[in-house]
Motif scaffolding. Structure first.
Motif, PDB file in Angstrom:
ATOM      1  N   VAL A 298     -25.561  26.778  -4.203  1.00  0.00           N
ATOM      2  CA  VAL A 298     -24.162  27.230  -4.234  1.00  0.00           C
ATOM      3  C   VAL A 298     -23.618  27.133  -5.655  1.00  0.00           C
ATOM      4  O   VAL A 298     -22.934  28.047  -6.134  1.00  0.00           O
ATOM      5  CB  VAL A 298     -23.307  26.428  -3.229  1.00  0.00           C
ATOM      6  CG1 VAL A 298     -21.819  26.681  -3.436  1.00  0.00           C
ATOM      7  CG2 VAL A 298     -23.706  26.765  -1.806  1.00  0.00           C
ATOM      8  N   ASN A 299     -23.944  26.057  -6.344  1.00  0.00           N
ATOM      9  CA  ASN A 299     -23.521  25.877  -7.729  1.00  0.00           C
ATOM     10  C   ASN A 299     -24.059  27.014  -8.608  1.00  0.00           C
ATOM     11  O   ASN A 299     -23.319  27.614  -9.398  1.00  0.00           O
ATOM     12  CB  ASN A 299     -23.993  24.511  -8.233  1.00  0.00           C
ATOM     13  CG  ASN A 299     -23.488  24.187  -9.611  1.00  0.00           C
ATOM     14  OD1 ASN A 299     -22.635  24.872 -10.157  1.00  0.00           O
ATOM     15  ND2 ASN A 299     -24.018  23.129 -10.185  1.00  0.00           N
ATOM     16  N   ILE A 300     -25.338  27.336  -8.470  1.00  0.00           N
ATOM     17  CA  ILE A 300     -25.957  28.420  -9.243  1.00  0.00           C
ATOM     18  C   ILE A 300     -25.292  29.754  -8.913  1.00  0.00           C
ATOM     19  O   ILE A 300     -25.018  30.563  -9.804  1.00  0.00           O
ATOM     20  CB  ILE A 300     -27.485  28.476  -8.990  1.00  0.00           C
ATOM     21  CG1 ILE A 300     -28.166  27.238  -9.565  1.00  0.00           C
ATOM     22  CG2 ILE A 300     -28.094  29.748  -9.544  1.00  0.00           C
ATOM     23  CD1 ILE A 300     -28.013  27.062 -11.071  1.00  0.00           C
ATOM     24  N   LEU A 301     -25.025  30.002  -7.648  1.00  0.00           N
ATOM     25  CA  LEU A 301     -24.349  31.241  -7.248  1.00  0.00           C
ATOM     26  C   LEU A 301     -23.021  31.382  -7.978  1.00  0.00           C
ATOM     27  O   LEU A 301     -22.721  32.438  -8.547  1.00  0.00           O
ATOM     28  CB  LEU A 301     -24.123  31.263  -5.736  1.00  0.00           C
ATOM     29  CG  LEU A 301     -23.236  32.403  -5.225  1.00  0.00           C
ATOM     30  CD1 LEU A 301     -23.902  33.756  -5.424  1.00  0.00           C
ATOM     31  CD2 LEU A 301     -22.864  32.185  -3.769  1.00  0.00           C
ATOM     32  N   PHE A 302     -22.219  30.327  -7.996  1.00  0.00           N
ATOM     33  CA  PHE A 302     -20.923  30.401  -8.657  1.00  0.00           C
ATOM     34  C   PHE A 302     -21.069  30.639 -10.152  1.00  0.00           C
ATOM     35  O   PHE A 302     -20.327  31.435 -10.724  1.00  0.00           O
ATOM     36  CB  PHE A 302     -20.103  29.146  -8.389  1.00  0.00           C
ATOM     37  CG  PHE A 302     -19.502  29.108  -7.002  1.00  0.00           C
ATOM     38  CD1 PHE A 302     -19.666  30.156  -6.110  1.00  0.00           C
ATOM     39  CD2 PHE A 302     -18.771  28.025  -6.586  1.00  0.00           C
ATOM     40  CE1 PHE A 302     -19.108  30.130  -4.847  1.00  0.00           C
ATOM     41  CE2 PHE A 302     -18.197  27.982  -5.327  1.00  0.00           C
ATOM     42  CZ  PHE A 302     -18.376  29.035  -4.459  1.00  0.00           C
TER      43      PHE A 302
ATOM     44  N   LEU B 298     -16.038  37.203  -4.235  1.00  0.00           N
ATOM     45  CA  LEU B 298     -15.654  37.524  -5.611  1.00  0.00           C
ATOM     46  C   LEU B 298     -14.144  37.641  -5.808  1.00  0.00           C
ATOM     47  O   LEU B 298     -13.611  37.080  -6.766  1.00  0.00           O
ATOM     48  CB  LEU B 298     -16.385  38.784  -6.083  1.00  0.00           C
ATOM     49  CG  LEU B 298     -16.569  38.941  -7.581  1.00  0.00           C
ATOM     50  CD1 LEU B 298     -17.152  37.692  -8.214  1.00  0.00           C
ATOM     51  CD2 LEU B 298     -17.449  40.138  -7.864  1.00  0.00           C
ATOM     52  N   PRO B 299     -13.418  38.309  -4.906  1.00  0.00           N
ATOM     53  CA  PRO B 299     -11.964  38.347  -5.084  1.00  0.00           C
ATOM     54  C   PRO B 299     -11.313  36.959  -5.061  1.00  0.00           C
ATOM     55  O   PRO B 299     -10.335  36.725  -5.767  1.00  0.00           O
ATOM     56  CB  PRO B 299     -11.466  39.193  -3.902  1.00  0.00           C
ATOM     57  CG  PRO B 299     -12.630  40.025  -3.517  1.00  0.00           C
ATOM     58  CD  PRO B 299     -13.848  39.198  -3.816  1.00  0.00           C
TER      59      PRO B 299
ATOM     60  N   GLY C 256     -19.867  33.925 -12.621  1.00  0.00           N
ATOM     61  CA  GLY C 256     -19.003  33.779 -13.790  1.00  0.00           C
ATOM     62  C   GLY C 256     -17.929  32.719 -13.693  1.00  0.00           C
ATOM     63  O   GLY C 256     -16.948  32.775 -14.432  1.00  0.00           O
ATOM     64  N   VAL C 257     -18.091  31.766 -12.778  1.00  0.00           N
ATOM     65  CA  VAL C 257     -17.111  30.689 -12.668  1.00  0.00           C
ATOM     66  C   VAL C 257     -17.808  29.339 -12.835  1.00  0.00           C
ATOM     67  O   VAL C 257     -18.993  29.206 -12.577  1.00  0.00           O
ATOM     68  CB  VAL C 257     -16.348  30.721 -11.319  1.00  0.00           C
ATOM     69  CG1 VAL C 257     -15.507  31.975 -11.212  1.00  0.00           C
ATOM     70  CG2 VAL C 257     -17.290  30.612 -10.144  1.00  0.00           C
ATOM     71  N   THR C 258     -17.040  28.372 -13.277  1.00  0.00           N
ATOM     72  CA  THR C 258     -17.572  27.026 -13.460  1.00  0.00           C
ATOM     73  C   THR C 258     -16.791  26.089 -12.547  1.00  0.00           C
ATOM     74  O   THR C 258     -15.668  25.693 -12.867  1.00  0.00           O
ATOM     75  CB  THR C 258     -17.437  26.576 -14.924  1.00  0.00           C
ATOM     76  OG1 THR C 258     -18.080  27.539 -15.760  1.00  0.00           O
ATOM     77  CG2 THR C 258     -18.072  25.209 -15.127  1.00  0.00           C
ATOM     78  N   PRO C 259     -17.363  25.757 -11.396  1.00  0.00           N
ATOM     79  CA  PRO C 259     -16.659  24.879 -10.474  1.00  0.00           C
ATOM     80  C   PRO C 259     -16.664  23.436 -10.957  1.00  0.00           C
ATOM     81  O   PRO C 259     -17.520  23.030 -11.746  1.00  0.00           O
ATOM     82  CB  PRO C 259     -17.470  24.999  -9.177  1.00  0.00           C
ATOM     83  CG  PRO C 259     -18.839  25.383  -9.629  1.00  0.00           C
ATOM     84  CD  PRO C 259     -18.662  26.187 -10.885  1.00  0.00           C
TER      85      PRO C 259
END
Length: 101
Positions: free
Chosen positions: A27-31, A91-92, A35-38
């Motif tokens: 899940v981390n890799i997907l985010f 994505l939205p 283009g986001v950094t959780p």
């Protein structure tokens, strides 16, 4: 539960995770690929980790980790995140957390 809600409200995109969990990593890799950094909160490195895990279950997470919050709201675990992604609905939700280009 207070700690979970506080972290979720203070950070726009939060993943409650365990450092040894392959689904959390996915899940981390997907985010990151989107283009986001959780903000990653590793509950196995938190002295309150067991309580956080119980709180996540009480909040409705079928699997307590990974638990993903977007905009302070619980999205769910891996199945919910992947379902949102495959339907085009993830994505939205992430747009406010993507860097401006």
């Amino acid at each position: 539960m207070d700690k979970v809600l506080r972290l979720a409200s203070e950070n726009g995109l939060v993943i409650f995770s365990k450092s040894t969990c392959c689904l959390c990593y996915a899940v981390n890799i997907l985010f990151h690929e989107l283009g986001v950094t959780p903000y990653i909160h590793e509950i196995d490195h938190d002295p309150d980790g067991k309580e956080i895990e119980k709180a996540l279950m009480r909040m409705g997470c079928n699997a307590p980790i990974p638990a993903v919050f977007i905009g302070g709201k619980l999205v769910g675990s891996t199945n919910e995140v992947m379902s949102l992604h495959l339907s085009g609905s993830l994505l939205p939700l992430l747009r406010p957390y993507q860097p401006s280009t």
